[in-house]
Design an enzyme around this catalytic site. Structure first.
Site, PDB file in Angstrom:
ATOM      1  N   LYS A 112       0.784  -1.237   0.126  1.00  0.00           N
ATOM      2  CA  LYS A 112       0.088  -0.212   0.066  1.00  0.00           C
ATOM      3  C   LYS A 112       1.026   1.265   0.099  1.00  0.00           C
ATOM      4  O   LYS A 112       0.735   2.122   0.730  1.00  0.00           O
ATOM      5  CB  LYS A 112      -0.952   0.016   1.033  1.00  0.00           C
ATOM      6  CG  LYS A 112      -1.938   0.992   1.212  1.00  0.00           C
ATOM      7  CD  LYS A 112      -3.257   0.486   0.142  1.00  0.00           C
ATOM      8  CE  LYS A 112      -4.386   1.791   0.280  1.00  0.00           C
ATOM      9  NZ  LYS A 112      -5.392   1.602  -0.741  1.00  0.00           N
ATOM     10  N   ASP A 166      -5.775  -3.378  -1.332  1.00  0.00           N
ATOM     11  CA  ASP A 166      -7.320  -3.534  -1.575  1.00  0.00           C
ATOM     12  C   ASP A 166      -7.708  -3.925  -2.890  1.00  0.00           C
ATOM     13  O   ASP A 166      -8.623  -4.660  -3.154  1.00  0.00           O
ATOM     14  CB  ASP A 166      -7.690  -2.129  -1.157  1.00  0.00           C
ATOM     15  CG  ASP A 166      -7.008  -0.983  -1.753  1.00  0.00           C
ATOM     16  OD1 ASP A 166      -6.031  -1.008  -2.228  1.00  0.00           O
ATOM     17  OD2 ASP A 166      -7.424   0.059  -1.375  1.00  0.00           O
ATOM     18  N   ASP A 180      -1.350 -12.050   6.325  1.00  0.00           N
ATOM     19  CA  ASP A 180      -2.420 -12.650   7.262  1.00  0.00           C
ATOM     20  C   ASP A 180      -3.626 -12.669   6.811  1.00  0.00           C
ATOM     21  O   ASP A 180      -4.320 -13.866   6.767  1.00  0.00           O
ATOM     22  CB  ASP A 180      -2.162 -12.206   8.671  1.00  0.00           C
ATOM     23  CG  ASP A 180      -2.924 -12.986   9.744  1.00  0.00           C
ATOM     24  OD1 ASP A 180      -3.432 -14.058   9.498  1.00  0.00           O
ATOM     25  OD2 ASP A 180      -2.935 -12.334  10.983  1.00  0.00           O
ATOM     26  N   ASP A 223      -6.140 -15.844   4.722  1.00  0.00           N
ATOM     27  CA  ASP A 223      -7.683 -16.480   5.067  1.00  0.00           C
ATOM     28  C   ASP A 223      -8.626 -16.279   4.004  1.00  0.00           C
ATOM     29  O   ASP A 223      -9.246 -17.300   3.834  1.00  0.00           O
ATOM     30  CB  ASP A 223      -7.865 -15.650   6.415  1.00  0.00           C
ATOM     31  CG  ASP A 223      -7.583 -16.341   7.693  1.00  0.00           C
ATOM     32  OD1 ASP A 223      -6.623 -16.919   7.745  1.00  0.00           O
ATOM     33  OD2 ASP A 223      -8.265 -16.344   8.907  1.00  0.00           O
TER      34      ASP A 223
HETATM   35 MG    MG Z   1      -4.355 -15.646  10.463  1.00  0.00          MG
END
Ligand code: MG
Ligand code: NAI
Length: 332
Positions: free
Chosen positions: A172, A206, A230, A234
């Site tokens: 970013k 984003d 992270d 997911d």
């Molecule tokens: Mg995690």
């Protein structure tokens, strides 16, 4: 002789890790197991989330598996810090490898095959949080050239092993020109300097999130910082079939710690519902990247694939941990 430190941790970590170890023992009959402890329950017993003996065991063996850790959310417990964050930082496990691919029977769509490389030791997870004044809390985001260089060099190794066509840097830097700027420039310097000849592109985080939802096939190898990795990992593991199928490898400094991406899952702990595939596939990462045994990694992943193709699902209700584990052992 292969040595493996086994740290079940908390919650479903204690249920899936024994299954993954049994699978690995079948592939490596000379495997020597060293048991160690870490996590919230370990902290409650002895006042230390990662005892020194655990660090020492991992340094001695250079390989391990970590199940999951529980962390009390929203409250600060004096002296407690997440065991896995301590291990990543304390052992300089600079990079987390997080592959996401489609599996028969469980993935919402075919054709996805990407890997997220997450910087694993600094960023917004450096543990530098404090109150500046009443009602104002500060978290510092640490980005260092050394860690970015290590991440980029790891990316080259992984790109070679995966025969990657493209590396995408996710950052970013428009809003965080100093920290994300250093991340982007350092990664580019290393990758271009060490002869990365295929495509090297960039995305703001984003937009990367949107494109991971819209068109995950467009990605190959994503390289990003700690918090972004992270969250994106997911998000992306949805395409594998969810957290029960998301493996990872904490890697760096000559040490590798396999770890399913999921947490301790208190909502299903003790129910038999925990899917052990994330932990089992984490062993495949250990075999392929750390122990340099790609043929065994391929065999293990093929066993998972064959099991899923035959069964057409990975959820067997209260029998999931046992049925999936036994099923994969049977086809191995
Ligand atoms: Mg995690
Ligand atoms: P979580 O990953 O533990 O669970 C999220 C959801 O996915 C739950 O509904 C859970 O039942 C399901 N799930 C997770 N793994 C599964 C598996 N193998 N099979 C079937 N379903 C599975 O994340 P959550 O709930 O946000 O966190 C719970 C605890 O875990 C917290 O204390 C958190 O701090 C910790 N945590 C630890 C991590 C680690 O050790 N690396 C990573 C993420 C969370």
């Amino acid at each position: 002789m292969h040595k493996l430190v086994v740290i079940p941790g908390d919650g479903i970590g204690r249920e899936v890790v024994p299954v993954a170890v049994e699978v690995l023992e079948k592939l490596l009959p000379d495997l020597q197991i060293v048991e160690a402890e870490a996590g919230w329950s370990c902290f409650q017993r002895g006042g230390n989330a990662v005892p020194e003996a655990t660090y020492q065991a991992i340094r001695d063996c250079s390989a391990g598996i970590f199940g999951a850790v529980s962390s009390p959310t929203g409250q600060r417990v004096p002296g407690y810090r997440s065991a896995i964050l301590q291990l990543r930082q304390g052992l300089k496990l600079n990079t987390s490898l997080r592959p996401v691919r489609s599996w028969p029977g469980v993935s919402p769509r075919p054709g996805v095959d990407l890997m997220i490389l997450r910087e694993n030791s600094e960023g917004l997870y450096s543990g530098r949080e404090h109150w500046e004044s009443e009602g104002v809390a500060i978290a510092e985001r640490v980005i260092s050239r050394v860690a970015c260089e290590a991440l980029a060099r790891c990316a080259l190794d992984v790109a070679k092993a995966r025969k990657a066509r493209r590396i995408t840097l996710v950052h970013k830097a428009n809003v965080l020109p100093v920290t994300c700027g250093l991340f982007r420039d350092t990664c580019r310097e290393v990758l271009e300097g060490e002869g990365w000849a295929a495509e090297l592109d960039e995305r703001l985080v984003d937009l990367a999130a949107l494109q991971l939802v819209e068109q995950p096939e467009a990605f190959d190898l994503i390289v990003t910082s700690n918090l972004f990795g992270d969250i994106l990992s997911d998000l992306a593991c949805h395409w594998s079939g969810g957290l029960g199928l998301a493996p990872s490898l904490n890697w760096g400094n000559g040490i590798a710690l396999a770890e399913p991406v999921h947490g301790s899952a208190p909502d299903i702990t003790g129910s038999g519902r925990a899917n052990p595939i994330a932990a089992i596939l984490s062993m495949a990462l250990l075999l392929r990247y750390h122990w340099q045994k790609p043929a065994l990694a391929i065999r293990l992943e093929a066993a998972v694939e064959n099991f899923l193709r035959e069964e057409g699902k990975a959820d067997f209700g209260f029998e999931t941990t046992r049925v999936v584990g036994q099923g994969i052992l049977a086809v191995l």
